[in-house]
Design a protein around this motif. Structure first.
Motif, PDB file in Angstrom:
ATOM      1  N   ALA A   1      34.947  22.938 -64.134  1.00 46.18           N
ATOM      2  CA  ALA A   1      36.021  22.019 -64.515  1.00 46.18           C
ATOM      3  C   ALA A   1      36.969  21.771 -63.342  1.00 46.18           C
ATOM      4  O   ALA A   1      37.371  20.634 -63.102  1.00 46.18           O
ATOM      5  CB  ALA A   1      36.789  22.572 -65.708  1.00 46.18           C
ATOM      6  N   LEU A   2      37.314  22.833 -62.625  1.00 46.32           N
ATOM      7  CA  LEU A   2      38.208  22.671 -61.483  1.00 46.32           C
ATOM      8  C   LEU A   2      37.552  21.827 -60.401  1.00 46.32           C
ATOM      9  O   LEU A   2      38.179  20.937 -59.822  1.00 46.32           O
ATOM     10  CB  LEU A   2      38.616  24.031 -60.911  1.00 46.32           C
ATOM     11  N   THR A   3      36.279  22.086 -60.136  1.00 49.06           N
ATOM     12  CA  THR A   3      35.566  21.303 -59.119  1.00 49.06           C
ATOM     13  C   THR A   3      35.479  19.840 -59.527  1.00 49.06           C
ATOM     14  O   THR A   3      35.735  18.948 -58.713  1.00 49.06           O
ATOM     15  CB  THR A   3      34.157  21.893 -58.888  1.00 49.06           C
ATOM     16  N   ASP A   4      35.143  19.574 -60.793  1.00 52.05           N
ATOM     17  CA  ASP A   4      35.075  18.191 -61.269  1.00 52.05           C
ATOM     18  C   ASP A   4      36.430  17.512 -61.160  1.00 52.05           C
ATOM     19  O   ASP A   4      36.531  16.366 -60.716  1.00 52.05           O
ATOM     20  CB  ASP A   4      34.585  18.136 -62.714  1.00 52.05           C
ATOM     21  N   HIS A   5      37.480  18.212 -61.581  1.00 53.94           N
ATOM     22  CA  HIS A   5      38.825  17.633 -61.508  1.00 53.94           C
ATOM     23  C   HIS A   5      39.209  17.345 -60.060  1.00 53.94           C
ATOM     24  O   HIS A   5      39.756  16.290 -59.753  1.00 53.94           O
ATOM     25  CB  HIS A   5      39.846  18.565 -62.163  1.00 53.94           C
ATOM     26  N   ALA A   6      38.910  18.289 -59.168  1.00 54.36           N
ATOM     27  CA  ALA A   6      39.233  18.094 -57.752  1.00 54.36           C
ATOM     28  C   ALA A   6      38.496  16.877 -57.192  1.00 54.36           C
ATOM     29  O   ALA A   6      39.078  16.076 -56.442  1.00 54.36           O
ATOM     30  CB  ALA A   6      38.878  19.351 -56.955  1.00 54.36           C
ATOM     31  N   ARG A   7      37.245  16.721 -57.574  1.00 51.63           N
ATOM     32  CA  ARG A   7      36.492  15.556 -57.094  1.00 51.63           C
ATOM     33  C   ARG A   7      37.073  14.267 -57.663  1.00 51.63           C
ATOM     34  O   ARG A   7      37.190  13.263 -56.963  1.00 51.63           O
ATOM     35  CB  ARG A   7      35.029  15.692 -57.453  1.00 51.63           C
ATOM     36  N   ASN A   8      37.457  14.278 -58.944  1.00 53.85           N
ATOM     37  CA  ASN A   8      38.071  13.094 -59.550  1.00 53.85           C
ATOM     38  C   ASN A   8      39.397  12.743 -58.889  1.00 53.85           C
ATOM     39  O   ASN A   8      39.768  11.571 -58.814  1.00 53.85           O
ATOM     40  CB  ASN A   8      38.283  13.304 -61.050  1.00 53.85           C
ATOM     41  N   MET A   9      40.108  13.760 -58.434  1.00 57.34           N
ATOM     42  CA  MET A   9      41.394  13.542 -57.757  1.00 57.34           C
ATOM     43  C   MET A   9      41.200  13.235 -56.270  1.00 57.34           C
ATOM     44  O   MET A   9      42.148  13.113 -55.529  1.00 57.34           O
ATOM     45  CB  MET A   9      42.299  14.766 -57.923  1.00 57.34           C
TER      46      MET A   9
END
Length: 123
Positions: A68-76
């Motif tokens: 989730a953190l990796t996905d969020h970081a990529r989205n940001m």
């Protein structure tokens, strides 16, 4: 929260911490059974989660949090070098054997704090 409190009351617990843990401070893996047992109950009693899905394999806390953190970081649109450095730290802390590029091999976690702060600020 009310449902959790009701479950605690059924078990005879009327005061103290809602989630009892052994480690101080508690670590995420200590909450895994609490987290997964809810999904397993939903899977067993409804058709919301397919029966063939292995919940413990797919939704383990540490794996899910990192994904989730990796996905969020990529989205940001966090810079790839920050994401790589952050994930390298997790692998090193876990004790996995990791092939590093030369600069990573000579970096220490303590000295990378500014990089981790930059990662957090980018989120």
């Amino acid at each position: 929260i009310k449902r959790l409190l009701d479950c605690a009351h059924v078990e005879g617990r009327t005061k103290g911490r809602l989630f009892q843990r052994n480690l101080n401070p508690p670590l995420p893996f200590e909450f895994q059974d609490d987290f997964l047992s809810v999904f397993e109950h939903i899977q067993a009693t409804t058709d919301l989660i397919p029966q063939e899905l292995n919940i413990r394999e797919e939704a383990g806390i540490l794996r899910s949090l990192r994904r989730a953190l990796t996905d969020h970081a990529r989205n940001m649109q966090v810079a790839p070098h920050l994401l790589d450095a952050f994930n390298r730290w997790h692998k090193e802390r876990k004790g996995d054997k990791v092939d590093h590029v030369m600069v990573d091999g000579y970096s220490t976690l303590g000295n990378l704090k500014p990089l981790f702060l930059e990662f957090s600020l980018a989120l």
